[in-house]
Scaffold this motif. Structure first.
Motif, PDB file in Angstrom:
ATOM      1  N   ASP A 196      -3.157   1.507  -1.708  1.00  0.00           N
ATOM      2  CA  ASP A 196      -3.644   2.407  -2.751  1.00  0.00           C
ATOM      3  C   ASP A 196      -2.499   3.305  -3.204  1.00  0.00           C
ATOM      4  O   ASP A 196      -1.899   4.022  -2.380  1.00  0.00           O
ATOM      5  N   ALA A 197      -2.203   3.285  -4.485  1.00  0.00           N
ATOM      6  CA  ALA A 197      -1.092   4.105  -4.995  1.00  0.00           C
ATOM      7  C   ALA A 197      -1.272   4.329  -6.486  1.00  0.00           C
ATOM      8  O   ALA A 197      -1.904   3.530  -7.191  1.00  0.00           O
ATOM      9  N   ASP A 198      -0.736   5.436  -6.953  1.00  0.00           N
ATOM     10  CA  ASP A 198      -0.590   5.699  -8.383  1.00  0.00           C
ATOM     11  C   ASP A 198       0.891   5.756  -8.707  1.00  0.00           C
ATOM     12  O   ASP A 198       1.694   6.255  -7.897  1.00  0.00           O
ATOM     13  N   ILE A 199       1.262   5.250  -9.863  1.00  0.00           N
ATOM     14  CA  ILE A 199       2.658   5.224 -10.290  1.00  0.00           C
ATOM     15  C   ILE A 199       2.765   5.977 -11.603  1.00  0.00           C
ATOM     16  O   ILE A 199       2.017   5.698 -12.553  1.00  0.00           O
ATOM     17  N   PHE A 200       3.684   6.935 -11.680  1.00  0.00           N
ATOM     18  CA  PHE A 200       3.880   7.731 -12.891  1.00  0.00           C
ATOM     19  C   PHE A 200       5.351   7.669 -13.322  1.00  0.00           C
ATOM     20  O   PHE A 200       6.253   7.775 -12.479  1.00  0.00           O
ATOM     21  N   VAL A 220       9.869   9.136  -4.594  1.00  0.00           N
ATOM     22  CA  VAL A 220      10.674   8.644  -5.719  1.00  0.00           C
ATOM     23  C   VAL A 220      11.460   7.448  -5.196  1.00  0.00           C
ATOM     24  O   VAL A 220      12.483   7.626  -4.517  1.00  0.00           O
ATOM     25  N   PRO A 221      11.013   6.211  -5.436  1.00  0.00           N
ATOM     26  CA  PRO A 221      11.677   5.036  -4.859  1.00  0.00           C
ATOM     27  C   PRO A 221      13.130   4.924  -5.319  1.00  0.00           C
ATOM     28  O   PRO A 221      13.447   5.170  -6.489  1.00  0.00           O
ATOM     29  N   LYS A 234      -3.295   7.819  -1.182  1.00  0.00           N
ATOM     30  CA  LYS A 234      -2.418   8.330  -0.125  1.00  0.00           C
ATOM     31  C   LYS A 234      -0.944   8.249  -0.512  1.00  0.00           C
ATOM     32  O   LYS A 234      -0.105   8.862   0.146  1.00  0.00           O
ATOM     33  N   LEU A 235      -0.641   7.497  -1.573  1.00  0.00           N
ATOM     34  CA  LEU A 235       0.747   7.356  -1.999  1.00  0.00           C
ATOM     35  C   LEU A 235       0.838   7.534  -3.513  1.00  0.00           C
ATOM     36  O   LEU A 235       0.088   6.906  -4.261  1.00  0.00           O
ATOM     37  N   VAL A 236       1.754   8.385  -3.939  1.00  0.00           N
ATOM     38  CA  VAL A 236       2.032   8.583  -5.368  1.00  0.00           C
ATOM     39  C   VAL A 236       3.518   8.316  -5.581  1.00  0.00           C
ATOM     40  O   VAL A 236       4.371   8.958  -4.955  1.00  0.00           O
ATOM     41  N   LEU A 237       3.825   7.358  -6.441  1.00  0.00           N
ATOM     42  CA  LEU A 237       5.211   7.029  -6.763  1.00  0.00           C
ATOM     43  C   LEU A 237       5.554   7.591  -8.137  1.00  0.00           C
ATOM     44  O   LEU A 237       4.795   7.396  -9.087  1.00  0.00           O
ATOM     45  N   ARG A 246       9.542  -1.329  -4.945  1.00  0.00           N
ATOM     46  CA  ARG A 246       8.922  -0.176  -5.580  1.00  0.00           C
ATOM     47  C   ARG A 246       9.740   0.336  -6.759  1.00  0.00           C
ATOM     48  O   ARG A 246       9.183   0.880  -7.706  1.00  0.00           O
ATOM     49  N   THR A 247      11.075   0.167  -6.695  1.00  0.00           N
ATOM     50  CA  THR A 247      11.883   0.571  -7.856  1.00  0.00           C
ATOM     51  C   THR A 247      11.582  -0.326  -9.057  1.00  0.00           C
ATOM     52  O   THR A 247      11.636   0.121 -10.202  1.00  0.00           O
ATOM     53  N   ARG A 248      11.245  -1.592  -8.776  1.00  0.00           N
ATOM     54  CA  ARG A 248      10.880  -2.495  -9.879  1.00  0.00           C
ATOM     55  C   ARG A 248       9.600  -2.019 -10.563  1.00  0.00           C
ATOM     56  O   ARG A 248       9.490  -2.058 -11.788  1.00  0.00           O
ATOM     57  N   LEU A 249       8.649  -1.548  -9.760  1.00  0.00           N
ATOM     58  CA  LEU A 249       7.413  -1.023 -10.342  1.00  0.00           C
ATOM     59  C   LEU A 249       7.692   0.234 -11.176  1.00  0.00           C
ATOM     60  O   LEU A 249       7.127   0.414 -12.256  1.00  0.00           O
ATOM     61  N   ILE A 250       8.561   1.094 -10.670  1.00  0.00           N
ATOM     62  CA  ILE A 250       8.904   2.307 -11.411  1.00  0.00           C
ATOM     63  C   ILE A 250       9.585   1.951 -12.732  1.00  0.00           C
ATOM     64  O   ILE A 250       9.280   2.539 -13.786  1.00  0.00           O
TER      65      ILE A 250
END
Length: 638
Positions: free
Chosen positions: A279-283, A369-370, A339-342, A375-379
């Motif tokens: 579970d995560a949100d990415i902004f 902040v990856p 539980k995780l916010v990127l 995770r950097t690819r998702l960002i």
């Protein structure tokens, strides 16, 4: 000064006080009002609100030490111009103390969403986020779309980016797990399977085509899938299909095969691969041309549940990390954080934000902040989406600006209208009549400003002119009472009336009777062929009539405004009509609340059956006592 009793409920009456000033907007007077507040301020965590001379909230801020933070506003030479303008308008302050700075951050977000102050960064999104609700208050749980407060007992999955993404997921769940989506009353009154069973989207528990144990297993599989255990579900279905095939039950094997296809389709339709993320949100934030966009991806159970672009306002002279922090605080005021916010950059006061979100849900929340890996690819994907969404927004704004300039030139307006109001009404031979107001501005439609006007007087509900009078008297009468100086931005610069010269003259006369003579109005009527050729006649207040070419951009723009008013009015009318259909004669029985009404309808099927039932039959209904049965019987037979 008393303290709030808990971090999620702030008793402002006990924890606040107001110090008022007087006079017209002036920097020296504003500083003096702040200094007056400083004399009694504690060095405690809390939230402060700046008010103007009318008492409207200008700004909401939080502080670890209130006295130190508020003192900064008296050093005007060090403030940016935006805050200097705010101080010049400040005439009073309200102070709320909290137990911690994290509490103050949560309260600040609550108050910003409540008051929408002009000097705060605002998350301009008025819709609540949709969730999927798997109910637990029935022997055969129902899967449904849900918005708003979580009052129903069950498991909530979300948020989803849009209603469309929820609908698509529910459709997939129906194909994959054959769960029911019907209401309890519909379920209770079935005597044979409905169409969803025929098209293999429901297991028909309503008519015992599946036993409770079998349905409970489907529910557990759905919970596993929504919880991110799709591989486990896939393996289980594969094993079941092979077993059915080995047993030469090819019909059952084909059913399971179709469910596997549905699961494979869902897995293949993910816009981004977030497997293993949980579970995560990415902004990610993008800035260009004085505008900002924050792109959000919602990942739940390793699945992408959609993405949405946000365009916060009041961001001039505000640092990007502060905009991101303010956005996140307001966003998670409505949506429980994962539980995780990127994020693509650290929000201002990142540790404090993580602490506040942890208090919000009662379990640890990490903000990261990856720097490397998947995770950097998702960002980077979120950043690319943010830039593209902002480019589209700026292109639309530029095009909209040109159209508004042409609108000013075409109709000889004093300037580009910041607020356009469009009025329409809807009824069927006077039944369920209502009026509707739609609002638009340079940025597009302002759906949070839309209003419905229920026509309470049946004598006017079949008279369009009388309905318009009722709407205008209520809308502009309230504006005169609440904002006589017209400095809140809630007065229209242009009003569009759906109608010709008669409607425009009537509207003008109504406003003149109220002492309002400076609101520009335009009547929009069908063209010479009743609008079949796409042409309209525009009636102006000076008596002139204009007819624009069929390919004129201003014509398209005004038609879009008028059509939106039609859509809103008709939709509201349909909803009102549908609600009236559900009104039951049981609503009029004294002492019968929603629970007993539901029990009676579930037992007898219809209100007519309740009315015709014998006293003994009424008393046998679940949850209905002898006294209540007598009351219902006497109402219908007395």
């Amino acid at each position: 000064m008393s303290q709030p009793q808990s971090p999620d409920r702030f008793n402002e009456d006990k924890a606040s006080y107001t110090v008022r000033g007087s006079g017209t907007p002036d920097l020296d007077v504003g500083v003096e009002a702040i200094r007056t507040t400083l004399r009694t301020l504690p060095t405690r965590p809390g939230v402060y609100r700046m008010h103007d001379a009318r008492g409207d909230v200008l700004y909401v801020g939080k502080a670890r030490a209130l006295k130190n933070r508020v003192a900064n506003y008296t050093q005007v030479d060090r403030l940016p111009r935006r805050l200097q303008r705010m101080v010049a308008q400040t005439r009073s302050m309200t102070i709320v103390t909290t137990n911690s700075e994290a509490e103050a951050l949560l309260l600040e977000a609550q108050l910003i969403k409540r008051y929408r102050p002009p000097y705060n960064v605002l998350l301009r999104d008025d819709k609540s986020f949709p969730f999927i609700l798997l109910r637990e208050d029935h022997a055969f749980p129902r899967v449904q779309k849900h918005r708003g407060a979580r009052k129903a007992k069950g498991r909530y999955y979300g948020p989803f980016a849009s209603a469309g993404s929820v609908t698509r997921t529910i459709n997939a769940l129906q194909k994959l797990f054959l769960l029911r989506s019907c209401t309890d009353s519909f379920f209770a009154n079935r005597s044979r399977p409905c169409l969803l069973y025929q098209i293999k989207r429901c297991s028909a528990p309503c008519v015992d085509r599946i036993d409770p144990e079998g349905y409970a297993e489907l529910v557990r599989d759905a919970q596993d899938f929504l919880g991110g255990k799709s591989t486990k579900v896939q393996q289980k279905l594969g094993t079941a299909m092979q077993a059915a095939s080995d047993a030469m039950d090819f019909e059952q094997a084909a059913v399971i095969r179709d469910r596997l296809k549905a699961l494979t389709f869902i897995q293949g339709s993910q816009a981004i691969n977030a497997e293993g993320l949980g579970d995560a949100d990415i902004f990610a934030l993008a800035q260009k041309g004085g505008a900002m966009c924050i792109q959000a991806f919602f990942i739940r159970g390793g699945q992408n549940w959609g993405h949405r672009s946000f365009f916060p306002v009041h961001t001039a002279e505000v640092a990007e990390d502060e905009v991101l922090a303010s956005f996140m605080a307001q966003f998670y005021e409505e949506v429980p954080p994962p539980k995780l916010v990127l994020t693509d950059r650290a929000p201002a006061e990142c540790e404090l934000m993580a602490q506040a979100l942890t208090e919000r849900i009662g379990s640890k929340v990490r903000i990261e902040v990856p720097q490397r890996g998947d995770r950097t690819r998702l960002i980077k994907q979120a950043q690319r989406n943010a830039v593209e969404a902002l480019d589209r927004r700026l292109a639309e704004t530029t095009s909209q600006g040109k159209i508004l300039d042409e609108l000013v030139e075409t109709f000889g307006l004093d300037g580009v209208p910041d607020r356009i109001e469009i009025y329409d009404n809807s009824h069927i031979q006077g039944a369920h009549a209502l009026g509707a107001m739609v609002v638009a501005g340079p940025e597009g439609f302002r759906k949070n400003a839309y209003r419905k006007f229920n026509m309470k007087n049946p004598e006017i509900s079949n008279d369009d002119f009388a309905m318009m009078r009722d709407m205008f008297e209520r809308r502009f009468g309230r504006a005169q009472r609440e904002d006589p100086d017209r400095d809140s931005g809630e007065w229209p610069d242009l009003v569009l009336i759906d109608g010709g010269k008669g409607q425009l003259s009537a509207a003008r006369a109504i406003l003149e009777e109220m002492g309002i003579e400076d609101v520009t109005m335009i009547g929009v009527a069908k063209g010479p062929h009743h609008g079949r050729d796409g042409r309209e006649i525009f009636h102006l207040m000076d008596g002139r009539e204009l007819m624009l070419p069929v390919n004129h951009p201003v014509l398209f723009y005004l038609q879009r405004l008028r059509d939106e008013a039609h859509r809103f009015a008709i939709g509201a009318h349909r909803a009102k009509r549908s609600k009236a259909i559900t009104v039951s004669s049981l609503d009029e029985v004294p002492g019968i609340g929603p629970a007993r009404k539901k029990a009676l309808l579930m037992h007898f099927g219809t209100a007519r059956a309740v009315r015709d039932a014998a006293l003994e039959d009424l008393a046998r209904a679940p949850g209905v006592s002898t006294a209540v049965a007598q009351q219902v019987y006497d109402y219908f037979h007395g």
